[in-house]
Motif scaffolding. Structure first.
Motif, PDB file in Angstrom:
ATOM      1  N   GLY A   1       0.852  -1.187   0.000  1.00 52.21           N
ATOM      2  CA  GLY A   1       0.000   0.000   0.000  1.00 52.21           C
ATOM      3  C   GLY A   1       0.880   1.226   0.000  1.00 52.21           C
ATOM      4  O   GLY A   1       1.747   1.385  -0.860  1.00 52.21           O
ATOM      5  N   SER A   2       0.723   2.074   1.005  1.00 57.24           N
ATOM      6  CA  SER A   2       1.557   3.274   1.098  1.00 57.24           C
ATOM      7  C   SER A   2       2.723   3.088   2.062  1.00 57.24           C
ATOM      8  O   SER A   2       3.520   4.003   2.260  1.00 57.24           O
ATOM      9  CB  SER A   2       0.701   4.468   1.531  1.00 57.24           C
ATOM     10  N   THR A   3       2.851   1.901   2.652  1.00 59.21           N
ATOM     11  CA  THR A   3       3.908   1.642   3.627  1.00 59.21           C
ATOM     12  C   THR A   3       5.189   1.194   2.926  1.00 59.21           C
ATOM     13  O   THR A   3       5.183   0.219   2.168  1.00 59.21           O
ATOM     14  CB  THR A   3       3.470   0.555   4.633  1.00 59.21           C
ATOM     15  N   LEU A   4       6.264   1.903   3.181  1.00 49.87           N
ATOM     16  CA  LEU A   4       7.564   1.553   2.627  1.00 49.87           C
ATOM     17  C   LEU A   4       8.146   0.388   3.419  1.00 49.87           C
ATOM     18  O   LEU A   4       8.339   0.482   4.627  1.00 49.87           O
ATOM     19  CB  LEU A   4       8.512   2.750   2.696  1.00 49.87           C
ATOM     20  N   LEU A   5       8.415  -0.719   2.728  1.00 46.70           N
ATOM     21  CA  LEU A   5       8.976  -1.902   3.376  1.00 46.70           C
ATOM     22  C   LEU A   5      10.453  -2.101   3.079  1.00 46.70           C
ATOM     23  O   LEU A   5      11.166  -2.713   3.869  1.00 46.70           O
ATOM     24  CB  LEU A   5       8.217  -3.160   2.947  1.00 46.70           C
ATOM     25  N   GLY A   6      10.918  -1.629   1.910  1.00 46.84           N
ATOM     26  CA  GLY A   6      12.310  -1.868   1.567  1.00 46.84           C
ATOM     27  C   GLY A   6      12.773  -1.053   0.392  1.00 46.84           C
ATOM     28  O   GLY A   6      11.964  -0.447  -0.320  1.00 46.84           O
ATOM     29  N   THR A   7      14.097  -1.054   0.201  1.00 46.43           N
ATOM     30  CA  THR A   7      14.716  -0.303  -0.888  1.00 46.43           C
ATOM     31  C   THR A   7      15.911  -1.054  -1.451  1.00 46.43           C
ATOM     32  O   THR A   7      16.516  -1.886  -0.777  1.00 46.43           O
ATOM     33  CB  THR A   7      15.254   1.065  -0.416  1.00 46.43           C
ATOM     34  N   ALA A   8      16.272  -0.718  -2.653  1.00 48.97           N
ATOM     35  CA  ALA A   8      17.539  -1.110  -3.262  1.00 48.97           C
ATOM     36  C   ALA A   8      17.913  -0.023  -4.260  1.00 48.97           C
ATOM     37  O   ALA A   8      17.128   0.286  -5.157  1.00 48.97           O
ATOM     38  CB  ALA A   8      17.439  -2.458  -3.962  1.00 48.97           C
ATOM     39  N   MET A   9      19.078   0.566  -4.094  1.00 42.56           N
ATOM     40  CA  MET A   9      19.577   1.517  -5.070  1.00 42.56           C
ATOM     41  C   MET A   9      20.315   0.713  -6.141  1.00 42.56           C
ATOM     42  O   MET A   9      21.114  -0.167  -5.815  1.00 42.56           O
ATOM     43  CB  MET A   9      20.532   2.524  -4.423  1.00 42.56           C
ATOM     44  N   VAL A  10      20.029   1.004  -7.395  1.00 40.84           N
ATOM     45  CA  VAL A  10      20.684   0.312  -8.503  1.00 40.84           C
ATOM     46  C   VAL A  10      21.305   1.332  -9.448  1.00 40.84           C
ATOM     47  O   VAL A  10      20.835   2.452  -9.557  1.00 40.84           O
ATOM     48  CB  VAL A  10      19.700  -0.593  -9.285  1.00 40.84           C
ATOM     49  N   GLY A  11      22.353   0.896 -10.101  1.00 43.12           N
ATOM     50  CA  GLY A  11      22.984   1.755 -11.080  1.00 43.12           C
ATOM     51  C   GLY A  11      23.880   0.930 -11.979  1.00 43.12           C
ATOM     52  O   GLY A  11      24.279  -0.184 -11.630  1.00 43.12           O
ATOM     53  N   GLU A  12      24.145   1.473 -13.149  1.00 41.77           N
ATOM     54  CA  GLU A  12      25.078   0.807 -14.056  1.00 41.77           C
ATOM     55  C   GLU A  12      26.046   1.850 -14.563  1.00 41.77           C
ATOM     56  O   GLU A  12      25.697   2.994 -14.801  1.00 41.77           O
ATOM     57  CB  GLU A  12      24.339   0.065 -15.168  1.00 41.77           C
ATOM     58  N   ASP A  13      27.297   1.418 -14.648  1.00 46.73           N
ATOM     59  CA  ASP A  13      28.359   2.358 -14.975  1.00 46.73           C
ATOM     60  C   ASP A  13      28.893   2.195 -16.389  1.00 46.73           C
ATOM     61  O   ASP A  13      29.958   2.707 -16.715  1.00 46.73           O
ATOM     62  CB  ASP A  13      29.501   2.231 -13.963  1.00 46.73           C
ATOM     63  N   GLY A  14      28.156   1.466 -17.229  1.00 46.25           N
ATOM     64  CA  GLY A  14      28.611   1.213 -18.583  1.00 46.25           C
ATOM     65  C   GLY A  14      29.425  -0.054 -18.698  1.00 46.25           C
ATOM     66  O   GLY A  14      29.755  -0.488 -19.798  1.00 46.25           O
ATOM     67  N   HIS A  15      29.737  -0.660 -17.575  1.00 45.72           N
ATOM     68  CA  HIS A  15      30.521  -1.890 -17.553  1.00 45.72           C
ATOM     69  C   HIS A  15      29.882  -2.946 -16.660  1.00 45.72           C
ATOM     70  O   HIS A  15      29.782  -4.099 -17.033  1.00 45.72           O
ATOM     71  CB  HIS A  15      31.943  -1.590 -17.071  1.00 45.72           C
ATOM     72  N   ARG A  16      29.407  -2.535 -15.495  1.00 43.56           N
ATOM     73  CA  ARG A  16      28.801  -3.446 -14.528  1.00 43.56           C
ATOM     74  C   ARG A  16      27.605  -2.765 -13.866  1.00 43.56           C
ATOM     75  O   ARG A  16      27.489  -1.549 -13.834  1.00 43.56           O
ATOM     76  CB  ARG A  16      29.800  -3.835 -13.417  1.00 43.56           C
ATOM     77  N   GLY A  17      26.760  -3.605 -13.283  1.00 43.16           N
ATOM     78  CA  GLY A  17      25.650  -3.103 -12.499  1.00 43.16           C
ATOM     79  C   GLY A  17      25.971  -3.185 -11.018  1.00 43.16           C
ATOM     80  O   GLY A  17      26.671  -4.102 -10.579  1.00 43.16           O
ATOM     81  N   TRP A  18      25.454  -2.249 -10.257  1.00 49.54           N
ATOM     82  CA  TRP A  18      25.739  -2.177  -8.828  1.00 49.54           C
ATOM     83  C   TRP A  18      24.444  -2.079  -8.031  1.00 49.54           C
ATOM     84  O   TRP A  18      23.468  -1.482  -8.486  1.00 49.54           O
ATOM     85  CB  TRP A  18      26.603  -0.954  -8.528  1.00 49.54           C
ATOM     86  N   VAL A  19      24.478  -2.611  -6.830  1.00 47.05           N
ATOM     87  CA  VAL A  19      23.373  -2.497  -5.883  1.00 47.05           C
ATOM     88  C   VAL A  19      23.927  -1.896  -4.598  1.00 47.05           C
ATOM     89  O   VAL A  19      24.972  -2.326  -4.097  1.00 47.05           O
ATOM     90  CB  VAL A  19      22.722  -3.865  -5.577  1.00 47.05           C
ATOM     91  N   TYR A  20      23.231  -0.910  -4.095  1.00 47.14           N
ATOM     92  CA  TYR A  20      23.575  -0.249  -2.838  1.00 47.14           C
ATOM     93  C   TYR A  20      22.299  -0.100  -2.007  1.00 47.14           C
ATOM     94  O   TYR A  20      21.190  -0.188  -2.532  1.00 47.14           O
ATOM     95  CB  TYR A  20      24.117   1.169  -3.085  1.00 47.14           C
ATOM     96  N   TYR A  21      22.463   0.195  -0.742  1.00 52.54           N
ATOM     97  CA  TYR A  21      21.351   0.540   0.139  1.00 52.54           C
ATOM     98  C   TYR A  21      20.204  -0.476   0.099  1.00 52.54           C
ATOM     99  O   TYR A  21      19.027  -0.092   0.111  1.00 52.54           O
ATOM    100  CB  TYR A  21      20.803   1.923  -0.192  1.00 52.54           C
TER     101      TYR A  21
END
Length: 136
Positions: free
Chosen positions: A51-71
């Motif tokens: 619903g409106s309740t935040l349960l979790g997060t994952a920051m994602v990004g790609e640098d042109g070579h690899r993908g990363w997960v943070y937070y």
């Protein structure tokens, strides 16, 4: 429950979760990290909501070579229910859609619980040493 990309209005709730999960450090401004990820063309903050309740997060990004997960964070009351696994799966999907060949993440030394969690998901320890320097 659903996972979607966070928007600017999610910033304070997301940062509060990161702080509660003890992911923030004095040398990193979590609000600036959030803002850069949400505004970036090659990054996002994925949020898991009931619903409106935040349960979790994952920051994602790609640098042109690899993908990363943070937070990667799950609210304490919602842990042990597969939410972390769902967020990693969503991060993998996000990265695959952008053609990333590999997902990578960093875990601080001594965080055996996190290392165990990721290993249970099939991630492997990598034979690398991370070096860095603060630019600001």
């Amino acid at each position: 429950m659903h996972i979607e990309e966070a928007g600017a209005a999610d910033r304070e709730a997301v940062v509060t979760l990161w702080q509660a999960a003890e992911l923030t450090r004095p040398w990193n401004d979590p609000r600036a990290d959030f803002d850069r990820a949400v505004a970036g063309a090659t990054s996002a903050v994925l949020v898991l909501r009931d619903g409106s309740t935040l349960l979790g997060t994952a920051m994602v990004g790609e640098d042109g070579h690899r993908g990363w997960v943070y937070y990667l964070a799950v609210a304490e009351a919602a842990r042990g229910q597969g939410h972390g696994r769902a967020l990693i799966a969503a991060a993998e999907s996000w990265l695959r859609a952008r053609g990333c060949p590999k997902l990578q993440l960093m875990v601080r030394e001594g965080n055996d619980a996190a290392i165990g969690f990721y290993r249970a998901l099939g991630l492997e320890l990598q034979p690398v040493v991370t070096l860095g320097r603060f630019l600001h």
